[in-house]
Enzyme design. Structure first.
Site, short mmCIF file in Angstrom:
data_model
loop_
_atom_site.label_atom_id
_atom_site.label_comp_id
_atom_site.label_asym_id
_atom_site.label_seq_id
_atom_site.Cartn_x
_atom_site.Cartn_y
_atom_site.Cartn_z
N ARG A 276 0.04 3.01 0.10
CA ARG A 276 1.70 3.22 0.32
C ARG A 276 2.39 3.72 -0.82
O ARG A 276 3.35 2.67 -0.70
CB ARG A 276 2.10 2.70 1.73
CG ARG A 276 3.08 3.13 1.87
CD ARG A 276 3.52 2.93 3.32
NE ARG A 276 3.25 1.57 3.93
CZ ARG A 276 4.62 0.46 3.63
NH1 ARG A 276 5.48 0.84 2.39
NH2 ARG A 276 3.97 -0.82 3.55
N HIS A 280 7.29 1.76 4.25
CA HIS A 280 6.40 1.82 5.80
C HIS A 280 6.77 3.28 6.43
O HIS A 280 6.01 4.03 6.37
CB HIS A 280 6.31 1.07 6.57
CG HIS A 280 5.66 0.70 7.47
ND1 HIS A 280 4.85 1.04 7.93
CD2 HIS A 280 6.51 1.15 8.88
CE1 HIS A 280 4.14 0.55 9.34
NE2 HIS A 280 4.99 1.05 10.31
N TYR A 289 9.76 -6.15 -0.51
CA TYR A 289 8.84 -7.28 -0.85
C TYR A 289 7.10 -6.48 -1.80
O TYR A 289 6.11 -7.25 -2.00
CB TYR A 289 7.26 -6.88 0.57
CG TYR A 289 7.03 -5.94 0.93
CD1 TYR A 289 6.20 -5.37 0.75
CD2 TYR A 289 8.56 -5.50 2.14
CE1 TYR A 289 6.36 -3.80 1.09
CE2 TYR A 289 8.39 -4.01 2.90
CZ TYR A 289 6.88 -3.23 2.61
OH TYR A 289 7.34 -2.06 2.74
#
Length: 389
Positions: A276, A280, A289
């Site tokens: 991805r 998100h 992250y």
């Protein structure tokens, strides 16, 4: 995760490999550099037009998805879950479906929706908040988006059990069911229960896991000890590990799993290993992250660039074709944007309609109260100290 917990930056790693030669081989038909690769169990032989059509699907899906992000940033959508980087997984699997097959999506399957010929406005209306994304799911054979993680796996398992009990399998014209989910869904009880039921009842169901490396901010290492395709064996279900950034490999593997399901051979789990590239959703901050080096590592595996290189090298498409597709994608984006902007807000009463065949008295009272409150907002204030102009 809470604001006080900041996950450590993830070290860039190459794709995982099976632990032994007895385990399924990583299925890849196009290398990241765009070279054709042979696989002993999977291959693909399409017409030139079909090969070019896959590129069209990839590019248009990418551009429509980018418009979703743009619309959200401009305040026109409440949320958008981008699929950037996952186009090959969705287009390859979506084009492997037959008209009689039924799809249970998660909430990021815009590319599959495009391949099925379903009006994309339903997804944009959902995230604009003007309706609940409803369509004629029976006619479409494409169910509504499932926002609750892994809930759609149980829906698909139940439906597929019904297909088997109706005897709609065992022939080439049989019906197969596919359910899309992410790597994060495999940590949910619903997913594991769905695998139990699908396996025990030999249902014609393909679990299609888009392993995009993250369940929001949680990496694969924080989710499971073994990858999903290896875990499938514990349920008596074959697992296939495929390069999710390779549209040809994804097509071939999904087609094989669907044919197996239609033939009465039961469920399969396809793990499409992809990435991805965007957060998100538009409410996520992925910089907390993961770092730029990781993104660069995966940019080199871009599914659209890879496929374009192969088409050009094989003489299947030239610059004029690529330019024409870019032009068409732009037209699709402009048309979609105009339709999104033209969507009207629903009446407050509509949220109560079509929920019950006969509306309970309590719900009717809530509906009346909501309508009354909405009307009061449109009335000018006449209280003390009001400044009505």
């Amino acid at each position: 995760m809470g604001d006080t917990q900041r996950p450590a930056k993830k070290t860039v790693k190459s794709r995982p490999k099976p632990a032994s030669t007895n385990e399924p081989q990583f299925v890849q038909l196009l290398s990241p550099e765009g070279r054709r690769v042979k696989h002993p169990d999977y291959d693909i032989d399409l017409s030139d037009e079909e090969y070019r059509g896959l590129y069209r699907d990839l590019v248009i899906t990418r551009e429509l998805d980018a418009q979703g992000t743009a619309l959200q940033r401009q305040g026109q959508l409440g949320l958008w879950p981008s699929l950037l980087g996952q186009e090959a997984a969705q287009v390859g699997s979506g084009r492997a479906l037959r008209p009689q097959d039924t799809v249970f999506p998660a909430y990021r399957e815009l590319g599959v929706q495009w391949c099925r010929g379903i009006d994309l406005i339903s997804s944009f209306a959902l995230f604009r908040g003007v309706d609940l994304g409803g369509r004629d799911t029976v006619a479409d054979r494409f169910n509504m988006y499932a926002i609750v993680i892994a809930s759609q796996t149980l829906h698909a398992a139940g439906y597929a059990m019904g297909v088997a009990m109706d005897g709609a399998v065992g022939t080439e014209d049989g019906e197969a069911v596919i359910v899309y989910h992410g790597d994060g869904a495999t940590s949910e009880g619903d997913f594991n229960e769905a695998l139990v039921w699908a396996g025990v009842f030999n249902s014609p169901l393909v679990f299609f896991c888009q392993n995009n490396q993250y369940a929001i901010s949680e990496t694969n290492a924080r989710q499971f000890r073994l990858p999903p395709y290896r875990r499938a064996e514990g349920f008596g279900v074959p697992g296939i590990f495929v390069d999710g950034n390779d549209v040809l490999a994804t097509y071939a593997v999904t087609r094989g799993a669907l044919d197996r399901a239609r033939g009465g051979e039961g469920p399969s789990l396809v793990e499409a290993y992809t990435y991805r590239m965007q957060p998100h959703t538009t409410s996520d901050d992925a910089t907390r992250y993961r770092d730029e080096a990781e993104l660069d590592f995966w940019r080199a595996k871009d599914p659209v660039v890879r496929y374009r290189k192969w088409l050009a090298a094989e003489g299947l498409a030239d610059e004029s074709y690529f330019a024409a597709i870019d032009t068409e994608a732009g037209e699709q984006v402009r048309a979609l944007r105009a339709r999104v902007m033209a969507l009207t807000d629903p009446e407050v009463s509509e949220m109560f309609d079509n929920v019950y065949a006969q509306m309970p008295a309590g719900i009717a009272a809530q509906r009346a109260e909501a309508v009354e409150f909405q009307a009061s907002l449109a009335e000018p204030s006449t209280g003390a100290g009001s400044d009505v102009r």
